[in-house]
Write a protein that holds these residues in place. Structure first.
Motif, PDB file in Angstrom:
ATOM      1  N   ASP A  51       6.281 158.748  20.308  1.00 36.62           N
ATOM      2  CA  ASP A  51       5.521 157.596  21.065  1.00 36.62           C
ATOM      3  C   ASP A  51       4.005 158.855  21.826  1.00 36.62           C
ATOM      4  OD1 ASP A  51       7.272 158.844  22.506  1.00 36.62           O
ATOM      5  OD2 ASP A  51       7.355 158.188  24.636  1.00 36.62           O
ATOM      6  N   GLN A  52       4.438 159.865  21.482  1.00 31.75           N
ATOM      7  CA  GLN A  52       3.338 160.783  21.812  1.00 31.75           C
ATOM      8  C   GLN A  52       2.800 161.338  20.665  1.00 31.75           C
ATOM      9  OE1 GLN A  52       3.185 160.587  25.253  1.00 31.75           O
ATOM     10  NE2 GLN A  52       4.815 160.068  26.265  1.00 31.75           N
ATOM     11  N   ARG A  77      -0.748 159.733  19.387  1.00 33.32           N
ATOM     12  CA  ARG A  77      -1.789 159.593  20.691  1.00 33.32           C
ATOM     13  C   ARG A  77      -1.957 160.937  21.097  1.00 33.32           C
ATOM     14  NH1 ARG A  77      -1.105 158.256  25.803  1.00 33.32           N
ATOM     15  NH2 ARG A  77       0.923 159.607  25.906  1.00 33.32           N
ATOM     16  N   LEU A  78      -1.071 161.875  20.897  1.00 30.30           N
ATOM     17  CA  LEU A  78      -2.001 163.631  21.169  1.00 30.30           C
ATOM     18  C   LEU A  78      -2.597 164.151  20.585  1.00 30.30           C
ATOM     19  CD1 LEU A  78       1.485 164.794  23.772  1.00 30.30           C
ATOM     20  CD2 LEU A  78      -0.470 163.701  24.087  1.00 30.30           C
ATOM     21  N   TYR A  84       2.163 162.041  32.124  1.00 22.55           N
ATOM     22  CA  TYR A  84       2.389 162.682  32.085  1.00 22.55           C
ATOM     23  C   TYR A  84       1.213 162.978  30.704  1.00 22.55           C
ATOM     24  CZ  TYR A  84       4.077 164.128  26.452  1.00 22.55           C
ATOM     25  OH  TYR A  84       4.090 164.894  25.344  1.00 22.55           O
ATOM     26  N   ASP A  85       0.554 161.996  30.743  1.00 26.56           N
ATOM     27  CA  ASP A  85      -0.945 162.996  29.797  1.00 26.56           C
ATOM     28  C   ASP A  85      -1.270 163.643  30.801  1.00 26.56           C
ATOM     29  OD1 ASP A  85      -0.349 160.706  27.932  1.00 26.56           O
ATOM     30  OD2 ASP A  85      -1.425 159.535  28.561  1.00 26.56           O
ATOM     31  N   PHE A 133       7.264 166.761  19.100  1.00 34.11           N
ATOM     32  CA  PHE A 133       7.477 165.451  20.522  1.00 34.11           C
ATOM     33  C   PHE A 133       7.644 164.582  19.904  1.00 34.11           C
ATOM     34  CE2 PHE A 133       4.003 168.700  21.377  1.00 34.11           C
ATOM     35  CZ  PHE A 133       4.236 168.572  22.588  1.00 34.11           C
ATOM     36  N   THR A 146       6.625 159.776  32.376  1.00 37.88           N
ATOM     37  CA  THR A 146       5.935 159.053  30.999  1.00 37.88           C
ATOM     38  C   THR A 146       4.442 158.719  31.681  1.00 37.88           C
ATOM     39  OG1 THR A 146       6.837 157.439  32.321  1.00 37.88           O
ATOM     40  CG2 THR A 146       8.453 158.393  29.790  1.00 37.88           C
TER      41      THR A 146
END
Length: 562
Positions: free
Chosen positions: A257-258, A261-262, A229-230, A254, A225
């Motif tokens: 929560d991802q 953002r991605l 993760y990023d 995905f 996380t």
């Protein structure tokens, strides 16, 4: 400076000749292998005499043999395994079989059966297909992309396995999704299979049962996380973009929560999109637009309720808002007020704002708290009810009948996949509305005859949208994938539904027309890219012919020895 429009022999569906492999090397290459279909001239030239059966069998007879084997399997998972084995042995025949029996086989290679395959992926694994980027190898990603032999990759589908269909965190087992999705790209829009790359981004898994499964093939660590993760995602995106700078990267399955953002982080830096957000939004809007041709209403007149407030709900809601604004010029906030969303805590409202995820906030209503779907239906009186909750049976008889009391032709879209997760079945929707429902689901349901009248449930299948969008953006070498492209795709798709289809409740064209559908969507996407200055090539004189010439045709082509 824009480049001239070109069409390589690979993209046009003709393998580059001459063939430099011989003998078993040819047979073991799924893109070269013809099985029993090699003519005598090729058997001599490529050193194949004695390595294949004596009689040359045409591809149509091979299709018949393959379908005989598909149909003798004992279960859908067995059929999936047979088809994947064919995929690994002879790709031309695999796609010819799929195109010849599209309605029968697409549910096998993708939803709903791919969900079962992913759940058991480590147990049924046969052969590597695609690439695995493990967080443990992040420092080697730039070197690893060089291990893939193809230089002309046009489409990469990547998942981190965190939200596979409605099944949750399946970790490395999620590889079945990119494999299946790229098969649909080839099948639907004719991307050449050699130019596609499935990817599993292994960040670990929080699925304890998988971590304890002796046949699980991923890292047995808790899911990464935050910054850790990023950094892995950034290393992956940079490595892929450096090796294949013109390739489309599609994010798939995905977790919420991802996903947002991605998408926001990379959509203006690289050619990418998220199909769960944007593709789902477009195909759902297309179905609604088709339904409104039946009711005679406008999009702006609709009151839309979502059960579920994740990535799919946000993507659909945003696309509906874009459609309302394009249709009537309504303001952004006014359009958003036409949409109500429910999560596990009830109606998403302004008084919950401090505790809401960022992606839910734009659709928070200025309303008193409403605890459940029945309360919302009684208060809002929706005309459209969309299920993206993953909660089977959550469109209850009471809820559907309550909606029908206030709406003569309720638009019901239980979209959760696979079939076992659907909020209601087609038969339930038609029964509880006396056949008045305009229905589409995420996974297919069979036609129903009610009071002598045939009703054909629609499948709100992203396959109608993403192959054509993908073909369009890679064909014109677009610099980015925009939300407007998805709106144009939705409008194009809805326009292809005939009056005869609407008469039996079918809200989407027959899937057997997928290549024609994808070609028209690709042309519409290209036209938009050229109009908005996003294309990287000069506009071809005949854009439709240019797109169709790029489409891989699963037919055997002549080979000759190098």
């Amino acid at each position: 400076m824009t480049k001239p429009a070109t069409c390589s022999t690979q993209s046009a569906g003709v393998l580059a000749l001459p063939v430099r492999k011989r003998g078993l090397e040819v047979i073991h290459d799924p893109l070269l292998n013809k099985g029993s279909g090699f003519p005598d001239s090729e058997r001599a030239a490529l050193g194949l005499r004695g390595l294949v059966p004596p009689r040359t069998v045409g591809i149509e007879d091979q299709v018949g043999q393959a379908m005989e084997n598909v149909r003798r399997q004992q279960s859908d998972l067995d059929r999936y395994l047979y088809l994947e084995n064919l995929h690994d042995c002879n790709e031309t025949l695999y796609y010819r079989v799929l195109l010849s029996h599209l309605n029968e086989l697409t549910p096998i290679i993708y939803t709903p059966v791919v969900g079962q395959a992913c759940s058991q992926f480590g147990h049924i694994y046969q052969r590597a297909r695609g690439m695995y980027f493990s967080s443990a190898d992040a420092r080697h990603f730039e070197e690893m992309v060089g291990n893939w032999p193809e230089d002309a990759i046009e489409a990469v589908v990547v998942t981190d396995g965190s939200r596979i269909l409605g099944l949750g965190d399946l970790g490395a087992n999620g590889m079945g999704i990119p494999i299946g999705k790229l098969s649909l790209y080839v099948l639907g829009a004719g991307l050449h299979p050699r130019n596609t790359l499935p990817v599993l981004l292994d960040m670990g898994t929080n699925n304890q049962a998988l971590r304890e499964d002796p046949f699980y093939l991923g890292q047995r660590i808790p899911r990464l996380t935050g910054d850790a993760y990023d950094k892995v995602v950034e290393a992956f995106m940079r490595a892929v973009h450096a090796r294949w700078p013109d390739a489309l990267i599609q994010f798939e399955d995905f977790s919420n929560d991802q996903a947002f953002r991605l998408l926001e982080r990379y959509r203006h830096r690289m050619l990418c999109f998220n199909d769960d957000i944007q593709g789902t939004g477009a195909v759902t809007l297309a179905g609604i637009l088709s339904a409104l041709r039946v009711t005679g209403q406008t999009l702006t007149e609709q009151r839309v309720v979502f059960l579920g407030a994740g990535a799919a709900a946000r993507g659909i809601a945003d696309t509906i808002v874009a459609g309302m604004r394009a249709e009537s010029g309504i303001g952004l906030e006014a359009a958003r007020r036409q949409i109500w969303t429910l999560d596990s805590q009830g109606l998403v409202t302004l008084d919950r704002l401090d505790n809401l995820s960022e992606h839910k906030r734009p659709f928070a209503q200025d309303s008193a708290p409403l605890a459940d779907l029945i309360e919302v239906i009684r208060t809002v009186r929706p005309t459209v009810l969309i299920g993206v909750s993953g909660q089977p049976g959550s469109f209850t008889e009471e809820a559907v009948r309550e909606m029908h009391r206030h709406c003569a032709r309720p638009i019901l879209f239980p979209l959760s996949n696979p079939t076992s997760k659907a909020e209601c079945t087609a038969e339930q929707a038609y029964t509880w509305t006396d056949g008045a429902a305009l229905f589409a689901s995420g996974s297919p349901f069979p036609p129903i005859t009610r009071a002598g009248h045939l009703l054909v449930p629609g499948q709100c299948n992203n396959m109608y949208i993403f192959p054509g969008v993908g073909q369009g953006v890679v064909a014109c070498q677009a610099s980015q994938v925009t939300d407007t492209m998805f709106y144009v795709a939705a409008r194009t798709l809805a326009g292809l539904v005939g009056e005869d289809s609407l008469a039996v409740g079918r809200l989407y064209p027959d899937l057997t027309q997928i290549r024609e559908i994808s070609a028209k969507i690709a042309v519409a996407v290209c036209e938009l890219a050229f109009a908005e200055g996003l294309a990287g090539i000069a506009r071809p004189d005949d854009l439709d012919a240019f797109i169709r010439a790029r489409m891989f045709q699963p037919s055997y082509v002549p080979y000759e020895s190098a």
